[in-house]
Motif scaffolding. Structure first.
Motif, PDB file in Angstrom:
ATOM      1  N   UNK A 248       0.790  -1.230   0.000  1.00  0.00           N
ATOM      2  CA  UNK A 248       0.000   0.000   0.000  1.00  0.00           C
ATOM      3  C   UNK A 248       0.824   1.283   0.000  1.00  0.00           C
ATOM      4  N   UNK A 249       2.066   1.257   0.517  1.00  0.00           N
ATOM      5  CA  UNK A 249       2.741   2.510   0.837  1.00  0.00           C
ATOM      6  C   UNK A 249       3.151   3.294  -0.414  1.00  0.00           C
ATOM      7  N   UNK A 250       3.662   2.618  -1.433  1.00  0.00           N
ATOM      8  CA  UNK A 250       4.072   3.347  -2.629  1.00  0.00           C
ATOM      9  C   UNK A 250       2.872   4.028  -3.287  1.00  0.00           C
ATOM     10  N   UNK A 251       1.765   3.310  -3.403  1.00  0.00           N
ATOM     11  CA  UNK A 251       0.569   3.908  -4.001  1.00  0.00           C
ATOM     12  C   UNK A 251      -0.016   4.990  -3.099  1.00  0.00           C
ATOM     13  N   UNK A 252       0.090   4.799  -1.784  1.00  0.00           N
ATOM     14  CA  UNK A 252      -0.379   5.827  -0.849  1.00  0.00           C
ATOM     15  C   UNK A 252       0.374   7.131  -1.073  1.00  0.00           C
ATOM     16  N   UNK A 253       1.695   7.048  -1.233  1.00  0.00           N
ATOM     17  CA  UNK A 253       2.486   8.258  -1.403  1.00  0.00           C
ATOM     18  C   UNK A 253       2.203   8.925  -2.749  1.00  0.00           C
ATOM     19  N   UNK A 254       1.922   8.143  -3.770  1.00  0.00           N
ATOM     20  CA  UNK A 254       1.544   8.740  -5.053  1.00  0.00           C
ATOM     21  C   UNK A 254       0.194   9.447  -4.935  1.00  0.00           C
ATOM     22  N   UNK A 255      -0.697   8.882  -4.112  1.00  0.00           N
ATOM     23  CA  UNK A 255      -1.988   9.530  -3.887  1.00  0.00           C
ATOM     24  C   UNK A 255      -1.795  10.841  -3.120  1.00  0.00           C
ATOM     25  N   UNK A 256      -0.811  10.877  -2.230  1.00  0.00           N
ATOM     26  CA  UNK A 256      -0.526  12.104  -1.481  1.00  0.00           C
ATOM     27  C   UNK A 256      -0.168  13.239  -2.433  1.00  0.00           C
ATOM     28  N   UNK A 257       0.765  12.976  -3.346  1.00  0.00           N
ATOM     29  CA  UNK A 257       1.185  14.045  -4.249  1.00  0.00           C
ATOM     30  C   UNK A 257       0.075  14.399  -5.228  1.00  0.00           C
ATOM     31  N   UNK A 258      -0.760  13.428  -5.583  1.00  0.00           N
ATOM     32  CA  UNK A 258      -1.921  13.717  -6.435  1.00  0.00           C
ATOM     33  C   UNK A 258      -2.886  14.653  -5.725  1.00  0.00           C
ATOM     34  N   UNK A 269       7.333  15.955  -5.892  1.00  0.00           N
ATOM     35  CA  UNK A 269       8.279  15.663  -4.814  1.00  0.00           C
ATOM     36  C   UNK A 269       9.476  16.586  -4.955  1.00  0.00           C
ATOM     37  N   UNK A 270       9.993  17.056  -3.822  1.00  0.00           N
ATOM     38  CA  UNK A 270      11.169  17.921  -3.878  1.00  0.00           C
ATOM     39  C   UNK A 270      12.437  17.080  -4.006  1.00  0.00           C
ATOM     40  N   UNK A 271      13.591  17.750  -4.051  1.00  0.00           N
ATOM     41  CA  UNK A 271      14.854  17.041  -4.287  1.00  0.00           C
ATOM     42  C   UNK A 271      15.139  15.999  -3.216  1.00  0.00           C
ATOM     43  N   UNK A 272      14.889  16.355  -1.947  1.00  0.00           N
ATOM     44  CA  UNK A 272      15.126  15.398  -0.852  1.00  0.00           C
ATOM     45  C   UNK A 272      14.254  14.162  -1.023  1.00  0.00           C
ATOM     46  N   UNK A 273      12.998  14.371  -1.309  1.00  0.00           N
ATOM     47  CA  UNK A 273      12.065  13.253  -1.434  1.00  0.00           C
ATOM     48  C   UNK A 273      12.391  12.372  -2.638  1.00  0.00           C
ATOM     49  N   UNK A 299       9.078   7.830   4.086  1.00  0.00           N
ATOM     50  CA  UNK A 299       8.063   6.878   3.628  1.00  0.00           C
ATOM     51  C   UNK A 299       8.330   6.451   2.187  1.00  0.00           C
ATOM     52  N   UNK A 300       8.796   7.385   1.360  1.00  0.00           N
ATOM     53  CA  UNK A 300       9.150   7.039  -0.019  1.00  0.00           C
ATOM     54  C   UNK A 300      10.329   6.077  -0.038  1.00  0.00           C
ATOM     55  N   UNK A 301      11.290   6.255   0.865  1.00  0.00           N
ATOM     56  CA  UNK A 301      12.444   5.356   0.937  1.00  0.00           C
ATOM     57  C   UNK A 301      12.029   3.952   1.360  1.00  0.00           C
ATOM     58  N   UNK A 302      11.130   3.852   2.310  1.00  0.00           N
ATOM     59  CA  UNK A 302      10.657   2.529   2.762  1.00  0.00           C
ATOM     60  C   UNK A 302       9.956   1.797   1.623  1.00  0.00           C
TER      61      UNK A 302
END
Length: 890
Positions: A248-258, A269-273, A299-302
Motif C-alpha cells: 500500500x505505501x508506494x501507491x499511498x504516497x503517489x496519492x498524497x502528491x496527487x 516531490x522535492x529534491x530530498x524526497x 516513507x518514499x524510501x521505505x
C-alpha cells in the motif's frame, strides 16, 4: 517460487515444503500434543497435536518467504578479523527449524504436563528443556530430505535450542560424556522419535556463545534465524498473522502528491524526497531543513517493504503516526474500500508506553465521541487493543516507535532474538539521531550495525547532522552518497572520516533573523516583545523554550502575572489526560494559518517533528543541534517577514545543568554535556552584536541566517577533532566497546524485569509514576464523570470475571491520571520532608501507585520545587482577589 538451499542451487518452495510435511506426517506424531486449550478442557480433540503445530509454524515461515520479508537467496556474512565471507541460506534454515523445533516435546514429562488438569511446572533438576531435546530428534528426519553441511547444522542447532529460554546450567550438561545416553534412556526411549547422536563439537560450536572461535557476526546471524523462528512460533501459537504484506505505501504516497496537485497543479516531490525514492535499495544519510518534508521522504524510501520508523519523543511519534494514518486512510477511501479502517489497522501503528491511549483518543475524536471511559467505546477499545497487539508482535508493515521498544536486543534480554530479527528484516528510519545521549547512541549504532550485516537497510534522516556522529556512523555502516577518507587512529585502528553527506535546502530567502544574547533568558524581554507586537497589531504567537521544566514553570508564572491567560505552558510533567489536551492545544494554536496572540512556554518536548509555526522564538541554548530544531518551530514555512528579529537566543544557563560525568547513579551529573555546550556557545558568541540596544527587543533587525549558515555552525562546533576528548565521546567509546564485547549483556538469572533493565540501561532513566493527591483526595475539583470512571476502572481490575481486554482498558483509564517523575522523589528533600505520601492509591493488591503531596493542577502541571509552588499559589490568590474586587465594583 524458489529458495536457495545451497550455493547456486535453487528449489521450489512448495516442493520442499511438501517433502518436509511428509517427514512429520506420522500417525504417532498426531497423538502427541504441543499444547492444550485449557486445564478444564479434557476433550483432546480441542488440543493441538504436535504435528499440526509444527506444520502451522512452518506455514508461517513459508509466508515470510513468500511476501519477501525473509530473503529467499544467499546471505553473505563478513566476519572475523580476517573478514571471511560466510555464505548462508536463512530461508532454508528457518523453514527446517520451523518443522522440527518442537520435536523434543515427545517426552514423558512434557506430555504429562500438557495433558494434566493440574498445573505443573518444569523441573530443571529432573528434566531437559524440550527445545534442547529437539536437537537430538532432528538430524535423521532432515537427512532424508536435505544433506546439511556442518556449519548449517550448527546454525540449526542454535536456533532450535534457543527458540525458548535455555537454562544457564545447560553448558554443564553439554560437557557430560553421557549426554546422548541421558537423552535416550531418560527422556525419549518410550516415544517414537529416535534420538540420534550429536557430536559434542556441534553442541559446543552451536550453543556456547563464549566460544571465541566462532566470530560474533556468526552468533548474530544465529540470533537472527532464531528470532525469525520465534516470530513464526508466536504467531502460530496465538493464531495470528506473522506479517502483513506491504502493498500500500508506494501507491499511498503517489496519492498524497496527487492530492497536493488539487491545490497546486505544479506540486511534485522535492529534491530530498526524490533522492529518498531513488535510493530505496541503499543505506542513506540525509540532512534536510525543517519543513522540507523529511517524513514523506522517509516513507518514499521505505516503499512497499517492512519499515520501522524511530523518533526520540512520544509527542513526535504521535504526530507522525497521525499524519501516516491520515495518508493511508485517504488512499484506502479513494480506492473505495468500505473496510478502510480495518485495512489501516493492518498497515501501520505506533509503539510506545502510552501508545494505546493515543490510539484510543485519536479514534474517539475521529468518531466524534467524547468520553473514552463510556460504555459505548467498548467495541472500539477491543478493536484498538487488537491493533496495538499487532504492533507488539511486530507483524505490521509500518511501525512508528521509540528505540527502547526494539533496540534493547543489544542487551540480550530473554527473547531478544525476536526483536533483533525484526530490525534486521526491516528498513529502519532513524529521525533526529543527534538527540540521543552517548550511551543510547552507542547502543543504537551497534544495533544498526548488526541489522545491516544481516541484510537490513538504514536511513538516517535529520535536520541537523553533527560531523562527529556522521564519523561514528560510517565506521560501521556503508552509506550511499557519503564519501570517506582515512582519519586518525583510535585504539590501534584507523578511523574513517566522512566528507559530508547529502543535504537539501529550499531555494528561498532566510526564515530566521537571530539575536544572540550573552545572558540568561529574561521574562522582561519576552513581555517587551509581546506588548510591542500587540500595539502594532501584528500576529503575536510567541514560543518560549526553556531547558528544564522548573525553569519553564518559573517563566510561566512571571509572564502570567503580567499578561494573565494569554500565556500557556506545555511540558512532560502532566497527567496523560492533561498532557494530551495540552498537546492538542499547542498544535492548534501553532498552525501556520492561525494568526493569533499568545505565549506558549515549553521545554525540549517541542523540538522534534511537531508541526507548529510561531512568529517569534525565545530560547535558552543547550546545543547547536537542538537550537536548529527549536528554530524550526518559528516561521516554519518561511512565509513571514524577518525585517525584525524573530529568534532570540540566550547563551548563559545554570552551571548545575552541565554534565560532569556520565557515570550511572551520579546525582550531580547534569543533563547537558558541558563540552558540547561550550563548543556551541563559542560559535554563537561570534555573532553577538555589541552595538545592540538592550531595549530594542521587538524592533531590532537581528542577523538573517540561511539554512546553509546554520549547518555551518554545526560543522564548525562539532567536528571529531574538536570533541574527540569530550565527556560525550569518552562515554560513547566505553559503552560501544562494552556492548560489542558482550560486557553489558544481562545475566539471565537476574531478578530485574526486562522493563526495569531496559529503563536503566537503554534510557538511563530512573522514574516512577505517581498520582497527585489532589487527583484522589480532592476529586471534587475533577469532572465527576472522570472520578467515577477511575473508581469504575478499579472495580473492573479487581473483578476476577472481567476479560483481559476490559482490564487493559481499565488500566489505561487509571494510568492516564498518573504523572511520571524522577526516581529521586523517593528520597528526603533538603528540609527532611518527603514528596511521596505514606499512603498509596491502591488500585489492586498488586498495583499500588505512590501518591505525592506535590502541587498539581491541569494548568501548570506537577511542581517539584516548593518555591515555585508557593509563587504559583500566591499568584493564583492575587488573581482571585483581583477578580473578587472587580465583581464587588460591578
Amino acid at each position: 517460487m524458489e529458495i536457495t538451499i545451497a550455493n547456486d542451487v535453487r528449489m521450489d518452495i512448495d516442493v520442499l515444503f511438501e517433502r518436509l510435511c511428509e517427514t512429520i506426517a506420522t500417525e504417532e506424531l498426531s497423538h502427541y500434543y504441543a499444547k492444550g486449550k485449557g486445564r478444564d478442557d479434557q476433550d483432546t480433540t480441542a488440543w493441538q497435536s504436535l504435528r499440526d503445530h509444527l506444520k502451522a509454524v512452518a506455514t508461517k515461515a513459508k509466508q515470510l518467504i513468500e511476501i519477501g520479508v525473509l530473503p529467499d537467496g544467499t546471505m553473505e556474512i563478513v566476519a572475523g578479523k580476517g573478514q571471511t565471507v560466510y555464505k548462508k541460506h536463512p530461508a532454508l534454515i528457518v523453514l527446517l527449524a520451523a518443522f522440527f523445533h518442537d520435536m523434543g516435546k515427545c517426552n514423558e514429562q512434557f506430555q504429562k504436563r500438557v495433558t494434566s488438569q493440574k498445573k505443573t511446572y518444569f523441573n530443571s533438576a529432573e528434566e531437559l528443556p524440550h527445545n534442547y531435546l529437539s536437537i537430538f530428534c532432528t538430524r535423521q528426519a532432515i537427512d532424508g530430505v536435505y544433506a546439511l553441511e556442518d556449519a548449517e547444522w550448527q546454525d540449526l542447532v542454535y536456533a532450535i535450542a534457543h527458540h525458548h529460554f535455555l537454562f544457564d546450567d545447560m553448558a554443564k550438561r553439554i560437557d557430560k560424556s553421557a549426554v546422548l545416553e541421558e537423552v535416550k534412556e531418560k527422556f525419549l526411549q518410550k516415544f517414537c522419535v529416535k534420538a540420534t547422536k550429536v557430536k559434542k563439537r556441534t553442541l559446543r560450536d552451536g550453543l556456547d556463545r563464549t566460544n571465541v572461535k566462532i566470530p560474533i557476526e556468526i552468533w548474530n546471524y544465529r540470533d537472527y534465524i532464531t528470532g525469525l523462528l520465534m516470530l513464526c512460533d508466536y504467531a502460530a501459537s496465538g493464531d495470528r498473522e506473522v506479517a502483513y504484506a506491504n502493498e500500500f505505501l508506494e501507491e499511498t504516497m503517489e496519492h498524497v502528491v496527487t492530492t497536493w496537485r488539487e491545490k497546486n497543479p505544479d506540486a511534485e516531490w522535492n529534491d530530498l524526497q526524490r533522492y529518498c525514492k531513488n535510493h530505496r535499495n541503499a543505506n542513506v544519510m540525509i540532512t534536510g531543513e525543517t519543513g522540507m518534508g523529511k517524513t514523506e521522504g522517509a516513507l518514499l524510501w521505505i516503499g512497499n517493504e517492512k519499515g520501522l520508523f524511530f523518533l526520540p519523543l512520544r509527542t513526535a511519534i504521535n504526530a507522525i503516526h497521525n499524519r501516516v494514518v491520515e495518508y493511508v486512510t485517504a488512499y484506502y477511501r479513494f480506492k473505495g474500500y468500505e473496510d478502510y479502517r480495518q485495512r489501516v489497522h493492518e498497515s501501520t501503528s505506533l509503539l510506545h508506553s502510552t501508545g494505546l491511549y493515543h490510539l484510543m483518543k485519536t479514534e474517539i475524536e475521529e468518531s466524534q465521541e467524547v468520553d473514552m471511559a463510556a460504555s459505548n467505546a467498548s467495541e472500539l477499545f477491543y478493536e484498538l487493543l487488537e491493533w496495538r497487539e499487532r504492533a507488539k508482535q511486530f507483524s505490521l508493515p509500518l511501525i512508528i516507535s521509540t528505540v527502547d521498544q526494539l533496540f534493547d536486543f543489544v542487551f540480550r534480554l530473554k527473547g531478544y532474538q525476536r526483536k533483533m530479527a525484526t530490525v534486521a528484516i526491516s528498513k529502519v528510519v532513524i529521525d533526529e539521531i543527534q538527540m540521543y545521549d552517548p550511551r543510547l547512541l552507542a547502543y543504537l549504532i551497534y544495533g544498526l550495525e548488526c541489522a545491516v550485516q544481516l541484510g537490513g537497510k538504514v536511513a538516517i534522516i535529520t535536520a541537523t547532522m553533527p560531523p562527529f556522529i556522521r564519523d561514528l556512523l560510517v565506521q560501521h555502516i556503508p552509506f550511499d552518497g557519503v564519501d570517506t577518507e582515512p582519519g586518525r587512529i583510535v585504539d590501534g585502528r584507523r578511523q574513517l572520516h566522512a566528507l559530508g553527506n547529502p543535504s537539501f535546502f529550499k531555494a528561498k530567502p532566510p526564515r530566521h533573523s537571530v539575536c544572540i544574547r550573552p545572558c540568561k533568558i529574561s521574562a522582561e524581554d519576552i513581555l517587551t516583545c509581546y506588548r510591542r507586537n500587540e500595539t502594532k497589531g501584528n500576529s503575536n504567537k510567541i514560543l518560549v523554550i526553556c531547558n528544564t521544566i522548573a525553569d519553564a514553570q518559573r517563566m510561566y508564572i512571571a509572564l502570567r502575572r503580567e499578561v494573565g491567560e494569554a500565556v500557556s505552558i506545555f511540558h512532560s510533567r502532566f497527567t496523560g489526560v492533561d498532557r494530551a489536551k495540552k498537546e492538542s492545544q499547542i498544535m492548534s494554536f501553532g498552525r501556520t494559518e492561525h494568526s493569533g496572540s499568545g505565549i506558549w512556554v515549553t521545554t525540549s518536548i517541542c523540538e522534534a517533528s511537531l508541526d507548529i509555526d510561531f512568529d517569534v522564538l525565545f530560547t535558552e541554548l543547550s546545543y547547536i543541534t537542538s537550537l536548529l530544531q527549536r528554530l524550526g518551530r518559528c516561521n516554519r514555512k518561511g512565509n513571514k517577514p524577518i525585517d525584525v528579529c524573530n529568534c532570540y537566543i540566550y547563551t548563559d544557563i545554570e552551571d548545575a545543568y552541565l554534565t560532569e560525568s556520565y557515570e550511572a547513579g551520579d546525582r550531580k551529573k547534569g543533563f547537558i554535556d558541558r563540552d558540547l555546550y561550550e563548543a556551541s556557545k563559542e560559535v554563537l558568541l561570534t555573532l553577538v552584536d555589541d552595538t545592540m540596544d538592550p531595549c530594542s527587543i521587538g524592533v531590532c533587525a537581528g542577523i538573517p541566517v540561511t539554512e546553509e549558515e546554520k549547518l555551518a555552525w554545526i560543522e564548525t562546533a562539532f567536528t571529531m577533532d574538536r570533541v574527540k576528548d569530550s565527556r560525550f565521546m569518552k562515554a560513547y567509546r566505553q559503552e560501544y566497546s562494552a556492548i560489542r564485547n558482550g560486557e553489558l549483556a544481562i545475566i539471565k538469572s537476574t531478578n530485574d524485569t526486562p522493563d526495569a533493565v531496559m529503563a536503566r540501561k537503554l534510557r538511563d532513566i530512573d522514574s516512577i509514576d505517581v498520582i497527585p493527591e489532589k487527583e484522589i483526595l480532592c476529586h471534587d475539583s475533577l469532572d465527576t464523570d472522570t472520578y467515577a470512571a477511575m473508581e469504575a476502572a478499579k472495580e473492573v481490575l479487581n473483578d476476577g470475571n472481567a476479560s483481559a481486554a476490559d482490564k487493559e482498558r481499565a488500566r489505561q483509564t487509571i494510568q492516564q491520571h498518573t504523572v511520571s517523575v524522577p526516581g529521586s522523589i523517593r528520597y528526603p528533600r533538603k528540609d527532611g520532608t518527603l514528596a511521596i505520601s505514606k499512603l498509596c492509591y491502591e488500585v489492586t493488591p498488586y498495583w499500588k501507585i505512590p501518591r505525592t503531596t506535590l502541587y498539581y493542577d491541569n494548568t501548570i502541571g506537577l511542581i517539584m520545587k516548593d518555591d515555585i509552588a508557593s509563587a504559583y499559589e500566591a499568584m493564583l490568590s492575587h488573581t482571585d482577589d483581583e477578580a473578587s474586587g472587580r465583581n464587588n465594583m460591578l
